[in-house]
Design an enzyme around this catalytic site. Structure first.
Site, PDB file in Angstrom:
ATOM      1  N   GLY A 171       0.834  -1.196   0.000  1.00  0.00           N
ATOM      2  CA  GLY A 171       0.000   0.000   0.000  1.00  0.00           C
ATOM      3  C   GLY A 171       0.864   1.239   0.000  1.00  0.00           C
ATOM      4  O   GLY A 171       1.686   1.434   0.899  1.00  0.00           O
ATOM      5  N   PHE A 175      -0.561   6.696   4.812  1.00  0.00           N
ATOM      6  CA  PHE A 175      -0.046   6.083   6.036  1.00  0.00           C
ATOM      7  C   PHE A 175       1.007   5.031   5.732  1.00  0.00           C
ATOM      8  O   PHE A 175       1.967   4.868   6.487  1.00  0.00           O
ATOM      9  CB  PHE A 175      -1.183   5.478   6.866  1.00  0.00           C
ATOM     10  CG  PHE A 175      -0.806   5.330   8.317  1.00  0.00           C
ATOM     11  CD1 PHE A 175      -0.818   6.420   9.159  1.00  0.00           C
ATOM     12  CD2 PHE A 175      -0.413   4.103   8.835  1.00  0.00           C
ATOM     13  CE1 PHE A 175      -0.452   6.307  10.489  1.00  0.00           C
ATOM     14  CE2 PHE A 175      -0.047   3.975  10.163  1.00  0.00           C
ATOM     15  CZ  PHE A 175      -0.067   5.078  11.000  1.00  0.00           C
ATOM     16  N   GLY A 176       0.840   4.292   4.633  1.00  0.00           N
ATOM     17  CA  GLY A 176       1.874   3.352   4.252  1.00  0.00           C
ATOM     18  C   GLY A 176       3.203   4.042   4.006  1.00  0.00           C
ATOM     19  O   GLY A 176       4.262   3.569   4.439  1.00  0.00           O
ATOM     20  N   LYS A 269      -8.179   0.153   8.950  1.00  0.00           N
ATOM     21  CA  LYS A 269      -9.223   0.135   9.977  1.00  0.00           C
ATOM     22  C   LYS A 269     -10.594   0.256   9.324  1.00  0.00           C
ATOM     23  O   LYS A 269     -10.807   1.122   8.485  1.00  0.00           O
ATOM     24  CB  LYS A 269      -9.014   1.284  10.967  1.00  0.00           C
ATOM     25  CG  LYS A 269      -7.744   1.161  11.791  1.00  0.00           C
ATOM     26  CD  LYS A 269      -7.484   2.382  12.634  1.00  0.00           C
ATOM     27  CE  LYS A 269      -6.571   3.350  11.934  1.00  0.00           C
ATOM     28  NZ  LYS A 269      -6.098   4.439  12.787  1.00  0.00           N
ATOM     29  N   LYS A 353     -14.684   4.921  15.048  1.00  0.00           N
ATOM     30  CA  LYS A 353     -14.317   6.345  15.238  1.00  0.00           C
ATOM     31  C   LYS A 353     -14.442   7.127  13.940  1.00  0.00           C
ATOM     32  O   LYS A 353     -14.709   8.332  13.957  1.00  0.00           O
ATOM     33  CB  LYS A 353     -12.914   6.442  15.827  1.00  0.00           C
ATOM     34  CG  LYS A 353     -11.797   5.787  15.025  1.00  0.00           C
ATOM     35  CD  LYS A 353     -11.098   6.723  14.081  1.00  0.00           C
ATOM     36  CE  LYS A 353      -9.964   6.037  13.326  1.00  0.00           C
ATOM     37  NZ  LYS A 353      -9.299   6.920  12.364  1.00  0.00           N
ATOM     38  N   ASN A 418     -12.437  11.842   7.218  1.00  0.00           N
ATOM     39  CA  ASN A 418     -13.825  11.544   7.557  1.00  0.00           C
ATOM     40  C   ASN A 418     -14.542  12.774   8.104  1.00  0.00           C
ATOM     41  O   ASN A 418     -15.698  13.029   7.763  1.00  0.00           O
ATOM     42  CB  ASN A 418     -13.862  10.402   8.582  1.00  0.00           C
ATOM     43  CG  ASN A 418     -13.386   9.086   7.989  1.00  0.00           C
ATOM     44  OD1 ASN A 418     -14.090   8.422   7.248  1.00  0.00           O
ATOM     45  ND2 ASN A 418     -12.154   8.711   8.313  1.00  0.00           N
ATOM     46  N   GLU A 443     -12.691   5.985   5.033  1.00  0.00           N
ATOM     47  CA  GLU A 443     -13.171   4.647   5.369  1.00  0.00           C
ATOM     48  C   GLU A 443     -14.507   4.669   6.105  1.00  0.00           C
ATOM     49  O   GLU A 443     -15.266   3.705   6.079  1.00  0.00           O
ATOM     50  CB  GLU A 443     -12.133   3.916   6.236  1.00  0.00           C
ATOM     51  CG  GLU A 443     -10.851   3.557   5.508  1.00  0.00           C
ATOM     52  CD  GLU A 443     -10.966   2.255   4.729  1.00  0.00           C
ATOM     53  OE1 GLU A 443     -12.107   1.794   4.500  1.00  0.00           O
ATOM     54  OE2 GLU A 443      -9.919   1.719   4.334  1.00  0.00           O
TER      55      GLU A 443
END
Length: 513
Positions: A171, A175-176, A269, A353, A418, A443
């Site tokens: 990925g 973040f990867g 997540k 979250k 988000n 996500e």
């Protein structure tokens, strides 16, 4: 210098320094420069395992105006004194004691190594199509500040071993890329597995990810490839940073490339829409149970992580030694890693979250003020806790970094994808327009829909021991999870953000729980 060796020197000074070197042992851990000092410390008397003993010289200090004869006499006496001192120290502190101490500490460290497979003898270059540039295997040597921090923090990481421990990151997103940078700065050679060849080419030639965090220069020991077989070859760890909804297709396409037993650290997540599974349920179903899995979460915006700003996260795994070893690999002066034995709690919190953050963003987009947002987030955390307990998670996890910590960051942080979706919905934009103009995945959108299916299908009621069926489950869910279900309704166009707020305010008074 060989462990246990004795060195004596003296040529006319006031003292003769005799050093017994304990050597360096950091097999699988220790962090310090010598085992003589014990517990990853710096050794006896600051020497990193080198002990210094002062012995007065019989000659004293020779005056600067001494004649050649005086100098010769002084040198002779000093040499004799040095020899006598060496013999005296060798007698009182036998080399055998030092050697035994070092060997015992090294053996104890070796026995404490955890379950990651041994690293490859060297980081083999990728094939030409993988795009690994010449010299990319060279890992920058640790600085004195790095070594001092390892000693202070007692992190068990050997720089020499790290340089030969290849990590593949599946990925190439934000973040990867950020986590690859953290590992590379800690001395690990990292290969990013990209989908697009032009992204891999630019990472290898310009040392930048052209799609994500492109303003940051990547360390020289980060390379990229689109060849999965080459990426996984010789890897000791795989970091899974593929979005949840794309995970099944990705693994099914590359499952043959995963070496048997390769450990997985997952940073994704959410709930998979098709199966309603968390990542701690999905990955073993796709890659088998004969390997170790761990899951990372916590308040960690990728941009701040790669910038080296202080960040604290949690790694959860069923096998505590595995979590501890991953914490040692990732820990740095700006990246603090805690461990947990509750992957389910971490995953539930990490998924829900994002949905709460959409609700918080809608509140902000509607201009409802801080009171309303704080109430939404707090009550959303209560709904998260109920679901986590149904899944068998620990309430302690929800009160930690991966629970309320990550929730607060995602709900209030300006970099939250988000929350941004929620703000734009609250301002009247359509979801289609928001998605069309976004380059990154939120996500929480698919997670909200999956949660609604799970809550209304009777799955939640069954896990709670309620066999009342769909009607009972739906009725109870509407009362117990109004925020989570309300977000799903807004995303699907069945409610407007204002209608959702009015529905919450119209609920009858009840006891807080």
């Amino acid at each position: 210098m060989r462990a246990g060796s004795l060195v004596a020197a003296g040529s006319g000074g006031d003292a003769v320094a005799v050093a017994v070197t304990g050597g360096s042992s950091d097999i699988g851990g220790g962090g310090g420069s010598s085992d003589i000092g014990g517990g990853g410390g710096s050794g006896i008397a600051n020497g990193g395992g080198c002990r210094t003993v002062g012995v007065p010289s019989a000659a004293g200090t020779a005056p600067s105006t001494a004649t050649a004869t005086t100098t010769t006499t002084t040198t002779t006496v000093s040499t004799a004194a040095a020899t006598a001192a060496a013999v005296a120290v060798a007698t009182t502190t036998p080399p055998r004691t030092t050697t035994t101490t070092t060997t015992t500490a090294a053996t104890a460290a070796a026995e404490g190594m955890s379950a990651l497979p041994p690293p490859p003898p060297s980081s083999a270059s990728l094939p030409p199509r993988g795009g690994r540039p010449a010299g990319a295997n060279l890992v920058p040597p640790p600085t004195s500040e790095d070594e001092q921090w390892l000693q202070r923090s007692r992190v068990k990481r050997d720089p020499a071993t790290a340089a030969q421990t290849k990590v593949v990151v599946a990925g190439c997103g934000s973040f990867g890329t950020a986590l690859a940078t953290v590992l590379a700065r800690n001395g690990y050679p990292v290969t990013l597995l990209a989908r697009r060849s032009w992204v891999a080419d630019e990472i290898n030639t310009e040392h930048r990810n052209p799609k994500y965090l492109s303003e940051h220069v990547l360390p020289p020991n980060v390379v990229a490839t689109t060849d999965a077989a080459a990426a996984f070859e010789g890897a000791a760890l795989c970091v899974h940073a593929v979005p949840v909804q794309a995970t099944r297709a990705f693994i099914e396409a590359h499952v043959a490339d995963y070496p048997p037993g390769l450990p997985i650290l997952c940073t994704s997540k959410g709930l998979e829409v098709s199966s309603l599974w968390l990542m701690c349920e999905l990955l073993p179903s796709l890659l088998g149970t004969e390997r170790q899995y761990a899951f990372l979460s916590g308040p960690s915006f990728a941009k701040e992580v790669i910038s080296g700003l202080p960040t604290a996260v949690v790694i959860a795994a069923d096998a505590r030694p595995f979590a501890h070893q991953l914490a040692a690999m990732l820990s740095s002066p700006s990246f603090k890693v805690f461990t947990s034995a509750d992957p389910v709690g971490l995953e539930v919190a990490g998924a829900i979250k994002n949905v709460i953050a959409i609700a918080a963003g809608m509140s902000d987009g509607l201009g409802l003020g801080t009171n309303a947002m704080a109430a939404l987030v707090t009550r959303g955390c209560s709904e998260m806790r109920r679901i986590a307990l149904l899944k068998g998670a620990s309430a302690v996890t929800l009160a930690g970094l991966s629970g309320v910590g990550d929730t607060f960051l995602t709900c209030f942080g300006p970099l939250s994808r988000n929350r941004t979706v929620g703000v734009r919905l609250g301002r009247g934009e359509s979801l289609d327009d928001i998605l069309a103009s976004s380059s990154q995945i939120a996500e929480g959108i698919e997670t909200a829909r999956a949660l609604e299916r799970w809550l209304l299908s009777g799955s939640a009621a069954m896990e709670a021991g309620d066999a009342g069926g769909l009607t009972t489950a739906a009725a109870r869910a509407a009362i117990r999870y109004p925020i989570l279900l309300g977000v799903a309704a807004v995303l699907d166009g069945r409610l407007t953000p204002r209608d959702g707020l009015d529905a919450l305010l119209a609920m009858p008074p009840r006891q807080e729980n």
